[in-house]
Motif scaffolding. Structure first.
Motif, PDB file in Angstrom:
ATOM      1  N   ASP A  45       9.023  67.510   5.756  1.00 17.80           N
ATOM      2  CA  ASP A  45       8.212  66.116   5.527  1.00 17.80           C
ATOM      3  C   ASP A  45       8.184  65.952   3.781  1.00 17.80           C
ATOM      4  O   ASP A  45       8.456  67.014   3.083  1.00 17.80           O
ATOM      5  N   HIS A  46       8.004  64.993   3.432  1.00 16.76           N
ATOM      6  CA  HIS A  46       7.874  64.514   1.907  1.00 16.76           C
ATOM      7  C   HIS A  46       6.837  63.428   1.668  1.00 16.76           C
ATOM      8  O   HIS A  46       6.905  62.380   2.119  1.00 16.76           O
ATOM      9  N   PRO A  47       5.679  64.107   1.308  1.00 21.34           N
ATOM     10  CA  PRO A  47       4.377  63.007   0.857  1.00 21.34           C
ATOM     11  C   PRO A  47       4.786  62.175  -0.474  1.00 21.34           C
ATOM     12  O   PRO A  47       4.554  62.948  -1.633  1.00 21.34           O
ATOM     13  N   MET A  48       5.285  60.971  -0.363  1.00 20.78           N
ATOM     14  CA  MET A  48       5.694  60.388  -1.546  1.00 20.78           C
ATOM     15  C   MET A  48       4.406  59.643  -2.124  1.00 20.78           C
ATOM     16  O   MET A  48       3.711  59.050  -1.498  1.00 20.78           O
ATOM     17  N   HIS A  49       4.236  59.930  -3.449  1.00 19.64           N
ATOM     18  CA  HIS A  49       3.350  59.375  -4.272  1.00 19.64           C
ATOM     19  C   HIS A  49       3.657  58.541  -5.173  1.00 19.64           C
ATOM     20  O   HIS A  49       4.449  58.868  -6.246  1.00 19.64           O
ATOM     21  N   LEU A  50       3.107  57.312  -5.044  1.00 19.47           N
ATOM     22  CA  LEU A  50       3.425  56.361  -5.887  1.00 19.47           C
ATOM     23  C   LEU A  50       2.147  56.146  -7.092  1.00 19.47           C
ATOM     24  O   LEU A  50       1.035  56.062  -6.596  1.00 19.47           O
TER      25      LEU A  50
END
Length: 688
Positions: free
Chosen positions: A600-605
């Motif tokens: 999984d990848h928690p994508m943080h903008l």
């Protein structure tokens, strides 16, 4: 989970296909050395069995690939269909249409023979290239497929896929040439058929040495090419305009990020001073650790403020040689206040200070941490909770407000703040309770279960949900950097918040702070996609978007800054070769995020909150779900949207900081924005 299982099957099939084909090809090339026709008959029968062995992983690979093709969007299977399948099917058909008929004929003709020497015509049949080459083509095809699995050519482009395919074709032709020469030699009546193992070994060793030499040269070149620049301006790089108007961008000319500050004038409503310093800290367990701290404590001080207040925070670096900053995770501040070393400021080095000023415009649960060497900094303790309360109380009844910040400390393991085990808290029955969950631990999807009471999920990533309903037997999973608020009315019996899904770590609430821990329910995972009540939003799935981007997350084996390892890619690249998503202020932006990888990848903008439109083609039907740290699991596809209303240069990266540290990072770049800061080994700035 299903996607991960299928891709694991495909990887395993490619591996076994390589092994079985290699063995079968080696055995096929030695058929003519059977000695007698009787022995050749046995070897031919075994060779046909090996054809079946080769077929099993090949058919499983084909079946698994077709399953993905039928059930998922093309981005998950384009390369598999256009590259993996031909490299598997062509050799497999060659084995069954070219090799097997000849093997069957050879077996029939030698079936009733004795131990007499092998006749010339039988010997010639056993040496035919059509018996041998298909098996060895299969081995080469499996090797090429395995390469594509490890070094994924996605987004699929002709230039990054054709070279391995051409090498496979050239190697197949070379193998045919070698075996055809031997066949012509065997066809002569005076041919000598001595099997000389030492000659084969020397030839194999020579081929291996040449291949190893060429591979070593290639690896050395790749290693050198992967070295990060000594100095790089973060406003430079490949630009992606999302199908919209091409924007003018000059990394050296334009409006500087340094001008995009919070209010410089006026007396602040809140002032804080955070001193970054090394400290030996005694944890609640009694163990001591060498930590990096804000104000000498772990975690850093909890910062609370009211919505609309002007906040001033002074960062002083006492002795962190690596440098420090403060990034306000999830709080959308002006770009110059975002605290990213090399992008929005220079790292604050020992003896230096930096002042942040911003208006807290959102309410909710956030956290702050250093964005200089962030993986190490957060691991060692440079973080803390950040809470923005409404400017006026929402309810006349006081609320019990509890922050649960989870982190793993060396030699202690998972803890709440610095406390492991069970914490006890007195809460009067009938009191409204809000528990703010913050997961700070790198690469951990943290599980939270509330036992003893129904509850509502009031907010996700600092944004309130509309019309939340009561939940029971439901657990929450938060990615690294994720937050959620849960609320309930305190009953007249104990309530337990479990961190991790068991009774080993958590918070026990009761009238007197004591009591028996309730049983942990078998709970299903909370799904925000259909939770709560819909409401009108500025953006929705039917909006006319000015720009539509695609972000493909994947894995590959490659070099990064001279080190070989497993990398996590965005659109096939790692920083600094990842694209900059270019926007202009006022754009409505849609991004499709696809995870083709294994984790999984928690994508943080930074600087924006993304509205989730859909997941895996299913539209969001509940409360508007805004996220700044969106966890995209393997095989998932999210469509998200946001309004480009906060000019600057904004990091967009995986918040598994282990991944970001090896290049899983990119930028959202506004037109006409430049930065005076840079990153690289010759600078002090190392944001990840």
């Amino acid at each position: 989970m299903l996607f991960f299982l299928i891709t694991t099957i495909i990887n395993a099939c490619a591996f076994f296909l390589l092994i079985f084909s290699w063995i079968a090809g080696s055995k096929a090339s030695r058929l003519l050395y059977g000695g007698s026709a009787e022995r050749l008959n046995r070897k031919t029968r075994k060779q046909m069995v090996w054809a079946a062995y080769v077929s099993l992983p090949a058919l499983a690979l084909i079946g698994a690939t077709l399953f993905i093709t039928a059930s998922m969007s093309p981005v998950f299977w384009e390369d598999r269909v256009l590259l993996h399948l031909p490299l598997t099917i062509v050799p497999l058909l060659s084995i069954w249409l070219l090799s097997m008929p000849r093997l069957w004929k050879l077996w029939k003709e030698t079936r009733r023979t004795t131990g007499a020497p092998m006749p010339g015509d039988i010997r010639k049949q056993a040496a035919h290239p059509l018996i041998i080459v298909p098996f060895q083509m299969s081995a080469l095809g499996a090797l090429t497929t395995f390469y594509f699995l490890l070094v994924t050519p996605v987004p699929l482009q002709f230039t990054n896929a054709i070279v391995p395919v051409l090498l496979w074709a050239a190697a197949s032709v070379a193998i045919w040439t070698v075996h055809d020469r031997r066949f012509q030699k065997v066809s002569r009546s005076d041919a000598s058929l001595l099997l000389l193992p030492w000659r084969r070994a020397l030839k194999g060793l020579g081929i291996f040495c040449v291949a190893a030499g060429l591979a070593s040269i290639s690896l050395i070149i790749e290693s050198q090419n992967s070295r990060l620049p000594a100095q790089l301006n973060m406003a430079e790089g490949a630009m992606d305009f999302g199908g919209g108007t091409i924007l003018e961008h000059d990394s050296q000319g334009g409006n500087s990020i340094a001008m995009l500050t919070g209010p410089r004038e006026g007396k602040p409503d809140r002032t804080f001073t955070l001193t970054a310093e090394k400290k030996t800290v005694r944890l609640a367990s009694g163990k001591t650790i060498d930590a990096w701290t804000y104000n000498g404590q772990l975690p850093g001080p909890e910062l609370r403020m009211k919505q609309g207040e002007l906040v001033e925070v002074t960062l002083i670096n006492r002795d962190i040689e690596e440098g420090a900053t403060i990034h306000w995770h999830g709080l959308d501040v002006p770009n110059a206040e975002d605290g990213v070393a090399g992008a929005t400021q220079d790292a604050v080095m020992p003896g230096q200070r930096h002042v942040y000023r911003f208006v807290a415009e959102q309410t909710g649960t956030f956290w702050y941490h250093s964005h200089q060497d962030s993986q190490e900094a957060v691991q060692k303790g440079l973080f803390g909770a950040l809470i923005v309360e409404p400017d006026a109380p929402v309810s006349s009844k006081p609320e019990e407000d509890i922050v649960v910040l989870s982190h793993v400390w060396d030699e202690v393991g998972m803890a709440i703040d610095t406390k492991n085990g069970i914490q006890h808290k007195k809460v009067t029955p009938g009191t409204p309770v809000r528990i703010r969950l913050i997961n700070t631990q790198d690469w951990v999807r943290q599980k939270y279960v509330l036992a003893g009471s129904s509850f509502q999920v009031a907010a996700i990533d600092g944004t309130s949900l509309n019309g939340p309903s009561d939940l029971e037997n439901v657990h929450l999973m938060l990615p690294t950097g994720g937050r959620a608020d849960i609320t309930f009315l305190m009953p007249d019996h104990p309530v337990f918040l479990s961190v991790g899904g068991n009774k080993n770590l958590g918070v026990l609430l009761s009238r007197d702070g004591n009591g028996e821990i309730p049983d942990i329910p078998q709970a299903e995972e909370f799904d925000p996609l259909s939770y709560g009540t819909p409401m009108k939003t500025l953006i929705d799935a039917d909006s006319r978007f000015d720009r539509e981007f695609e972000m493909i997350l994947d894995n590959k084996l490659a070099f990064y800054d001279g080190q070989f390892g497993s990398l996590y890619t965005i659109n096939g690249q790692v920083f600094p070769d990842t694209p900059m998503f270019m926007v202009q202020e006022g754009d409505l932006v849609k991004t499709t995020i696809v995870n083709r990888g294994a984790v999984d990848h928690p994508m943080h903008l930074h600087g924006h909150h993304m509205l989730v439109l859909s997941r895996d083609g299913e539209s969001s039907t509940g409360s508007p779900w805004y996220s700044d740290t969106l966890d995209v699991e393997p095989g998932e596809t999210y469509e998200v949207a946001f309004l480009a209303d906060n000019p600057g240069l904004w990091m967009d990266h995986c918040h598994n900081l282990t991944h970001a540290a090896v290049g899983m990072s990119m930028h959202l770049m506004y037109e006409g924005i430049t930065t005076p800061y840079s990153v690289g080994k010759e600078t002090i700035n190392h944001p990840e």
